[in-house]
Scaffold this motif. Structure first.
Motif, PDB file in Angstrom:
ATOM      1  N   LEU A   1       0.551  -1.471  -0.266  1.00 43.48           N
ATOM      2  CA  LEU A   1       0.009   0.010   0.051  1.00 43.48           C
ATOM      3  C   LEU A   1       0.944   0.933  -0.477  1.00 43.48           C
ATOM      4  O   LEU A   1       0.620   2.096  -0.247  1.00 43.48           O
ATOM      5  CB  LEU A   1      -0.678  -0.022   1.268  1.00 43.48           C
ATOM      6  CG  LEU A   1      -2.096  -1.062   1.036  1.00 43.48           C
ATOM      7  CD1 LEU A   1      -2.852  -1.025   2.510  1.00 43.48           C
ATOM      8  CD2 LEU A   1      -2.903  -0.578  -0.351  1.00 43.48           C
TER       9      LEU A   1
ATOM     10  N   LEU B   1       0.916   3.324  -3.369  1.00 44.64           N
ATOM     11  CA  LEU B   1       0.021   3.823  -3.509  1.00 44.64           C
ATOM     12  C   LEU B   1       0.268   5.815  -3.280  1.00 44.64           C
ATOM     13  O   LEU B   1      -0.291   6.069  -4.164  1.00 44.64           O
ATOM     14  CB  LEU B   1      -1.464   3.697  -3.062  1.00 44.64           C
ATOM     15  CG  LEU B   1      -2.944   4.696  -3.313  1.00 44.64           C
ATOM     16  CD1 LEU B   1      -2.797   4.126  -4.630  1.00 44.64           C
ATOM     17  CD2 LEU B   1      -3.727   3.542  -2.618  1.00 44.64           C
TER      18      LEU B   1
ATOM     19  N   VAL C   1      -8.082   6.223  -8.089  1.00 49.15           N
ATOM     20  CA  VAL C   1      -8.316   4.842  -8.202  1.00 49.15           C
ATOM     21  C   VAL C   1      -7.866   3.920  -8.514  1.00 49.15           C
ATOM     22  O   VAL C   1      -7.631   2.905  -8.985  1.00 49.15           O
ATOM     23  CB  VAL C   1     -10.253   4.510  -8.408  1.00 49.15           C
ATOM     24  CG1 VAL C   1     -11.012   5.170  -7.510  1.00 49.15           C
ATOM     25  CG2 VAL C   1     -11.345   5.604  -9.892  1.00 49.15           C
TER      26      VAL C   1
ATOM     27  N   ASN D   1      -4.541   4.212  -9.619  1.00 55.89           N
ATOM     28  CA  ASN D   1      -3.848   4.144  -9.489  1.00 55.89           C
ATOM     29  C   ASN D   1      -3.935   3.227  -8.143  1.00 55.89           C
ATOM     30  O   ASN D   1      -2.811   2.293  -8.255  1.00 55.89           O
ATOM     31  CB  ASN D   1      -2.769   5.647  -8.054  1.00 55.89           C
ATOM     32  CG  ASN D   1      -2.526   6.631  -9.177  1.00 55.89           C
ATOM     33  OD1 ASN D   1      -2.354   6.225 -10.315  1.00 55.89           O
ATOM     34  ND2 ASN D   1      -2.521   7.304  -8.672  1.00 55.89           N
ATOM     35  N   PHE D   2      -4.967   2.738  -7.198  1.00 55.97           N
ATOM     36  CA  PHE D   2      -5.141   1.076  -6.576  1.00 55.97           C
ATOM     37  C   PHE D   2      -5.531   0.699  -7.579  1.00 55.97           C
ATOM     38  O   PHE D   2      -4.578  -0.595  -6.777  1.00 55.97           O
ATOM     39  CB  PHE D   2      -6.859   1.913  -5.522  1.00 55.97           C
ATOM     40  CG  PHE D   2      -6.447   1.355  -4.765  1.00 55.97           C
ATOM     41  CD1 PHE D   2      -6.572   1.623  -3.618  1.00 55.97           C
ATOM     42  CD2 PHE D   2      -8.083   0.117  -4.529  1.00 55.97           C
ATOM     43  CE1 PHE D   2      -5.755   0.746  -2.577  1.00 55.97           C
ATOM     44  CE2 PHE D   2      -8.143  -0.324  -4.004  1.00 55.97           C
ATOM     45  CZ  PHE D   2      -7.357  -0.400  -2.305  1.00 55.97           C
ATOM     46  N   ARG D   3      -6.324   0.517  -8.507  1.00 53.71           N
ATOM     47  CA  ARG D   3      -6.791  -0.782  -9.618  1.00 53.71           C
ATOM     48  C   ARG D   3      -5.337  -0.940 -10.304  1.00 53.71           C
ATOM     49  O   ARG D   3      -5.179  -2.595 -10.046  1.00 53.71           O
ATOM     50  CB  ARG D   3      -7.383  -0.573 -10.785  1.00 53.71           C
ATOM     51  CG  ARG D   3      -9.221  -0.701 -10.302  1.00 53.71           C
ATOM     52  CD  ARG D   3     -10.319  -0.188 -11.317  1.00 53.71           C
ATOM     53  NE  ARG D   3      -9.312  -0.319 -12.508  1.00 53.71           N
ATOM     54  CZ  ARG D   3     -10.186  -1.274 -13.351  1.00 53.71           C
ATOM     55  NH1 ARG D   3     -10.897  -2.498 -12.364  1.00 53.71           N
ATOM     56  NH2 ARG D   3      -9.824  -1.605 -14.510  1.00 53.71           N
TER      57      ARG D   3
ATOM     58  N   LYS E   1      -3.554   1.302   4.896  1.00 53.34           N
ATOM     59  CA  LYS E   1      -5.110   0.870   4.367  1.00 53.34           C
ATOM     60  C   LYS E   1      -5.810   2.212   5.836  1.00 53.34           C
ATOM     61  O   LYS E   1      -6.379   2.526   4.153  1.00 53.34           O
ATOM     62  CB  LYS E   1      -5.916   0.048   5.393  1.00 53.34           C
ATOM     63  CG  LYS E   1      -6.792  -0.540   4.685  1.00 53.34           C
ATOM     64  CD  LYS E   1      -7.196  -1.669   5.089  1.00 53.34           C
ATOM     65  CE  LYS E   1      -7.662  -3.593   4.258  1.00 53.34           C
ATOM     66  NZ  LYS E   1      -8.076  -4.123   5.374  1.00 53.34           N
TER      67      LYS E   1
ATOM     68  N   ALA F   1      -5.380   4.799   3.344  1.00 54.24           N
ATOM     69  CA  ALA F   1      -6.187   5.502   1.826  1.00 54.24           C
ATOM     70  C   ALA F   1      -6.888   5.779   1.540  1.00 54.24           C
ATOM     71  O   ALA F   1      -6.680   6.458   1.059  1.00 54.24           O
ATOM     72  CB  ALA F   1      -5.864   3.648   1.280  1.00 54.24           C
TER      73      ALA F   1
ATOM     74  N   PHE G   1     -15.624   2.999  -3.117  1.00 53.98           N
ATOM     75  CA  PHE G   1     -14.214   1.898  -1.932  1.00 53.98           C
ATOM     76  C   PHE G   1     -15.217   0.957  -2.161  1.00 53.98           C
ATOM     77  O   PHE G   1     -14.469  -0.123  -3.022  1.00 53.98           O
ATOM     78  CB  PHE G   1     -14.242   2.317  -0.801  1.00 53.98           C
ATOM     79  CG  PHE G   1     -13.226   1.352  -0.415  1.00 53.98           C
ATOM     80  CD1 PHE G   1     -11.559   1.477  -0.436  1.00 53.98           C
ATOM     81  CD2 PHE G   1     -13.517   0.572   0.690  1.00 53.98           C
ATOM     82  CE1 PHE G   1     -10.882   0.597  -0.142  1.00 53.98           C
ATOM     83  CE2 PHE G   1     -12.566  -0.546   1.068  1.00 53.98           C
ATOM     84  CZ  PHE G   1     -11.511  -0.525   0.869  1.00 53.98           C
TER      85      PHE G   1
ATOM     86  N   THR H   1     -13.197  -1.704  -4.813  1.00 54.74           N
ATOM     87  CA  THR H   1     -12.655  -4.102  -4.465  1.00 54.74           C
ATOM     88  C   THR H   1     -13.242  -4.833  -4.964  1.00 54.74           C
ATOM     89  O   THR H   1     -12.845  -6.045  -4.820  1.00 54.74           O
ATOM     90  CB  THR H   1     -12.345  -3.169  -2.756  1.00 54.74           C
ATOM     91  OG1 THR H   1     -14.228  -3.159  -2.406  1.00 54.74           O
ATOM     92  CG2 THR H   1     -11.658  -2.482  -2.469  1.00 54.74           C
TER      93      THR H   1
END
Lengths: 215, 215
Positions: B65, B68, B87, B89-91, B114, B117, B143, B147
């Motif tokens: 994490l 990120l 989002v 970046n997260f993916r 977490k 984030a 979120f 996810t």
DNA sequence: ACCTGAACACCGTTCAAGT
DNA sequence: ACCTGAACACCGTTCAAGT
């Protein structure tokens, strides 16, 4: 001679006992050996009815999903209502089996009833009359939203902690968590239902906008 | 005397080796004993640097994490762009660590990063200027959507199978999968990115509608 | 300070044997 | 036909001992 005091082993009884064990002790506690001892049977007796632990879990997953198909969806209602009913039923099912549902969702084995559920979802979204591409995209989005919220919600107390984040805020203000601090009041109320409805309505309105512009 | 041919054990090396093992063999293959053998060390040597397996996993989750926060989000761009950047970046991060990310997301232990984030997400959504309640609901929805799609997508080949459902359709038509059959062409193309964007845009438009009606 | 090795309390599963 | 028990190949972790 314990066999005279015990009904013969059947897979139904094994599934039922396994589910009880999971619901009361947690999924990580389920072992073939503990399950056998709960059944009052030699550990290996189970293997005469179910090939292995993976098959046991898959059976449980399918049994649970089976319940989704027992809950009726009014066929004459508008698609918006049918869709809401379907996702609410799915969420309710998840909340009824909180200790097994996340692993059911994560499981990458292809379950017959997972397919059947997807088929149900596609069927409802098709009633919009939108092109196939849009139907699939919307179904994916709804499915992702629902499962994402189930994970969020079933994190349970832990998820609540993530939300409030008090562990890391104990003594002094930490810039890494400034927004969490500011929003603590709202975050602590944990209104997942409201958040879910917000996301769901947004998707439905997206579909309605597509219908309107296609007219 | 293997110690002379081996650099001293440090937690960085342990984490790095564990991650390599997971990426190459899968998370379920990670064991303290196999990890030790990959490090050329007695199984118990690891416990002098990391208290137990759960701590090892938490450390890995936090490390991942951490990446990120290295990816910059343009602070002057409109909130819509910033949100999309975040989002995406997260993916992208999830896709870089496919064999560990689902368990990171499922993990109910509260991770420092977490929280960080979540704080990042809340910060961007707050830029809409909407009331706290709406900010939290929209953040939750985004979120959950992100996810949910990560789980969908990282089911990988298996997810593709669920989608096409060919296993259960082999010989004759099955009414349980009628819609899947009809939509097979579109389902097989597996355009998760398009589906994700559909859901994301719907939520953004929901927020924009709230802004308009508040004016 | 750091690593080792035996030991404990578990796993899932195979296979030959019992009734 | 159904269940058992020993055995195999693994786990995570503790603890006393070695260097």
């Amino acid at each position: 001679m314990p066999s005279q005091s015990r009904p013969p082993l059947h897979s139904e009884l094994i599934y039922q006992t396994a589910l009880e064990l999971i619901q009361s002790q947690g999924l990580e506690k389920l072992s073939m050996r503990l399950l056998a001892s709960k059944l009052g049977v030699d550990p290996m007796a189970i293997y005469h009815h179910i090939p292995n632990k993976a098959a046991l879990l898959n059976g449980l997953y399918n049994n649970i999903l089976e319940e989704l198909f027992l809950l009726p969806i009014p066929d004459d209602a508008p698609w918006q209502t049918q869709l809401k009913n379907l996702v609410d039923n799915f969420r309710a099912l998840a909340l009824r089996y909180p200790s097994i549902f996340p692993s059911l969702l994560s499981s990458s084995t292809v379950l017959y009833n997972k397919q059947k559920a997807l088929n149900l979802l596609l069927g409802v979204v098709r009633k919009t009359g939108l092109p196939d591409q849009a139907v699939v995209q919307a179904s994916d989005a709804v499915f992702a939203l629902v499962t994402g919220f189930i994970f969020l919600e079933l994190g349970g107390l832990e998820a609540a902690k993530v939300h409030t984040g008090t562990e890391f805020l104990s003594t002094q203000s930490n810039p890494d968590f400034g927004h969490i601090e500011d929003l603590a009041q709202v975050l602590q109320s944990n209104q997942f239902k409201a958040s879910f409805d917000f996301g769901f309505d947004a998707i439905v309105q997206g579909l309605e906008a597509m219908l309107k512009s296609a007219q």
